[in-house]
Design a protein around this motif. Structure first.
Motif, mmCIF file in Angstrom:
data_model
loop_
_atom_site.group_PDB
_atom_site.id
_atom_site.type_symbol
_atom_site.label_atom_id
_atom_site.label_comp_id
_atom_site.label_asym_id
_atom_site.label_seq_id
_atom_site.Cartn_x
_atom_site.Cartn_y
_atom_site.Cartn_z
ATOM 1 N N SER A 19 -116.251 -25.268 9.062
ATOM 2 C CA SER A 19 -115.807 -25.493 10.437
ATOM 3 C C SER A 19 -116.872 -26.297 11.191
ATOM 4 C CB SER A 19 -115.560 -24.169 11.139
ATOM 5 O OG SER A 19 -116.780 -23.492 11.333
ATOM 6 N N GLN A 20 -116.526 -26.754 12.373
ATOM 7 C CA GLN A 20 -117.469 -27.518 13.179
ATOM 8 C C GLN A 20 -118.654 -26.659 13.612
ATOM 9 O OE1 GLN A 20 -117.427 -30.780 13.779
ATOM 10 N NE2 GLN A 20 -115.564 -31.011 12.590
ATOM 11 N N THR A 21 -118.406 -25.383 13.892
ATOM 12 C CA THR A 21 -119.477 -24.489 14.307
ATOM 13 C C THR A 21 -120.479 -24.280 13.184
ATOM 14 O OG1 THR A 21 -117.888 -23.364 15.728
ATOM 15 C CG2 THR A 21 -119.971 -22.233 15.308
ATOM 16 N N SER A 22 -119.977 -24.089 11.969
ATOM 17 C CA SER A 22 -120.900 -23.889 10.849
ATOM 18 C C SER A 22 -121.683 -25.161 10.550
ATOM 19 C CB SER A 22 -120.147 -23.417 9.613
ATOM 20 O OG SER A 22 -119.236 -24.398 9.172
ATOM 21 N N LYS A 23 -121.087 -26.334 10.768
ATOM 22 C CA LYS A 23 -121.819 -27.592 10.594
ATOM 23 C C LYS A 23 -122.945 -27.699 11.618
ATOM 24 C CE LYS A 23 -118.154 -30.513 8.739
ATOM 25 N NZ LYS A 23 -117.344 -31.715 9.001
ATOM 26 N N LEU A 24 -122.663 -27.312 12.878
ATOM 27 C CA LEU A 24 -123.679 -27.366 13.923
ATOM 28 C C LEU A 24 -124.810 -26.386 13.643
ATOM 29 C CD1 LEU A 24 -124.536 -28.584 16.646
ATOM 30 C CD2 LEU A 24 -123.287 -26.722 17.736
ATOM 31 N N ILE A 25 -124.485 -25.193 13.174
ATOM 32 C CA ILE A 25 -125.510 -24.205 12.851
ATOM 33 C C ILE A 25 -126.364 -24.693 11.691
ATOM 34 C CG2 ILE A 25 -125.867 -21.879 11.936
ATOM 35 C CD1 ILE A 25 -123.424 -21.029 13.614
ATOM 36 N N LYS A 26 -125.741 -25.278 10.686
ATOM 37 C CA LYS A 26 -126.484 -25.806 9.544
ATOM 38 C C LYS A 26 -127.406 -26.935 9.981
ATOM 39 C CE LYS A 26 -125.844 -28.121 5.133
ATOM 40 N NZ LYS A 26 -124.883 -28.785 4.256
ATOM 41 N N LYS A 27 -126.915 -27.817 10.827
ATOM 42 C CA LYS A 27 -127.716 -28.944 11.310
ATOM 43 C C LYS A 27 -128.876 -28.456 12.157
ATOM 44 C CE LYS A 27 -128.026 -33.407 11.580
ATOM 45 N NZ LYS A 27 -128.513 -34.152 10.450
ATOM 46 N N SER A 28 -128.650 -27.431 12.974
ATOM 47 C CA SER A 28 -129.724 -26.925 13.824
ATOM 48 C C SER A 28 -130.803 -26.218 13.008
ATOM 49 C CB SER A 28 -129.177 -25.994 14.893
ATOM 50 O OG SER A 28 -128.645 -24.831 14.318
ATOM 51 N N LYS A 29 -130.447 -25.661 11.859
ATOM 52 C CA LYS A 29 -131.456 -25.069 10.984
ATOM 53 C C LYS A 29 -132.271 -26.147 10.280
ATOM 54 C CE LYS A 29 -129.133 -20.708 10.133
ATOM 55 N NZ LYS A 29 -128.456 -19.854 9.164
ATOM 56 N N GLU A 30 -131.623 -27.247 9.916
ATOM 57 C CA GLU A 30 -132.327 -28.335 9.248
ATOM 58 C C GLU A 30 -133.266 -29.066 10.213
ATOM 59 O OE1 GLU A 30 -129.345 -30.849 7.611
ATOM 60 O OE2 GLU A 30 -128.790 -29.421 6.055
ATOM 61 N N PRO B 45 -134.286 -28.498 14.164
ATOM 62 C CA PRO B 45 -134.050 -27.676 15.360
ATOM 63 C C PRO B 45 -134.089 -28.440 16.670
ATOM 64 C CG PRO B 45 -136.226 -27.260 14.454
ATOM 65 C CD PRO B 45 -135.532 -28.158 13.493
ATOM 66 N N PHE B 46 -134.509 -29.682 16.688
ATOM 67 C CA PHE B 46 -134.572 -30.405 17.946
ATOM 68 C C PHE B 46 -133.264 -31.109 18.283
ATOM 69 C CE2 PHE B 46 -139.018 -29.733 17.118
ATOM 70 C CZ PHE B 46 -139.482 -29.384 18.371
ATOM 71 N N VAL B 47 -132.296 -31.093 17.382
ATOM 72 C CA VAL B 47 -130.977 -31.661 17.697
ATOM 73 C C VAL B 47 -130.296 -30.868 18.812
ATOM 74 C CG1 VAL B 47 -128.671 -32.128 16.779
ATOM 75 C CG2 VAL B 47 -130.681 -32.768 15.459
ATOM 76 N N PRO B 48 -130.217 -29.537 18.722
ATOM 77 C CA PRO B 48 -129.623 -28.790 19.842
ATOM 78 C C PRO B 48 -130.446 -28.891 21.127
ATOM 79 C CG PRO B 48 -129.836 -27.366 17.924
ATOM 80 C CD PRO B 48 -130.487 -28.652 17.595
ATOM 81 N N VAL B 49 -131.775 -29.039 21.000
ATOM 82 C CA VAL B 49 -132.616 -29.200 22.185
ATOM 83 C C VAL B 49 -132.268 -30.516 22.880
ATOM 84 C CG1 VAL B 49 -134.994 -29.529 22.974
ATOM 85 C CG2 VAL B 49 -134.487 -27.779 21.282
#
Length: 95
Positions: free
Chosen positions: A17-28, A30-34
């Protein structure tokens, strides 16, 4: 040709899902969500200041907000690159 029915889409595209993609990307990285949060904050602040801009022209106000948003995102990207370089070269365990 095979007579069995196969799915048109690969299974990896239907499970994520899109949420799991965002969570995976933020773990790889962490400054993307920031950066995303900073961009949303600058846009919100810009919309608030739009109402109370006084005698400032609209075009000048929009240019200032665009520069602030771009500066925040570029700063977050720079911090992310420095963090990943630190993680890759300095904090990497000795082999």
């Amino acid at each position: 040709m095979s007579s069995s029915q196969e799915s048109v889409l690969p299974s990896y595209e239907t499970d994520i899902s899109q949420t799991s993609k965002l969570i995976k990307k933020s773990k790889e990285s962490p400054f993307v969500p920031v950066g995303m949060a900073g961009l949303i904050a600058v846009v919100g602040y810009g919309l608030y200041k739009l109402k109370h801009r006084g005698n400032t022209k609209m075009s000048v106000h929009l240019i200032h907000m665009r520069v602030a948003a771009q500066g925040f995102v570029v700063g977050a990207m720079t911090c992310g690159v420095l963090y990943s370089m630190y993680r890759e070269y300095l904090a990497k365990p000795k082999e």
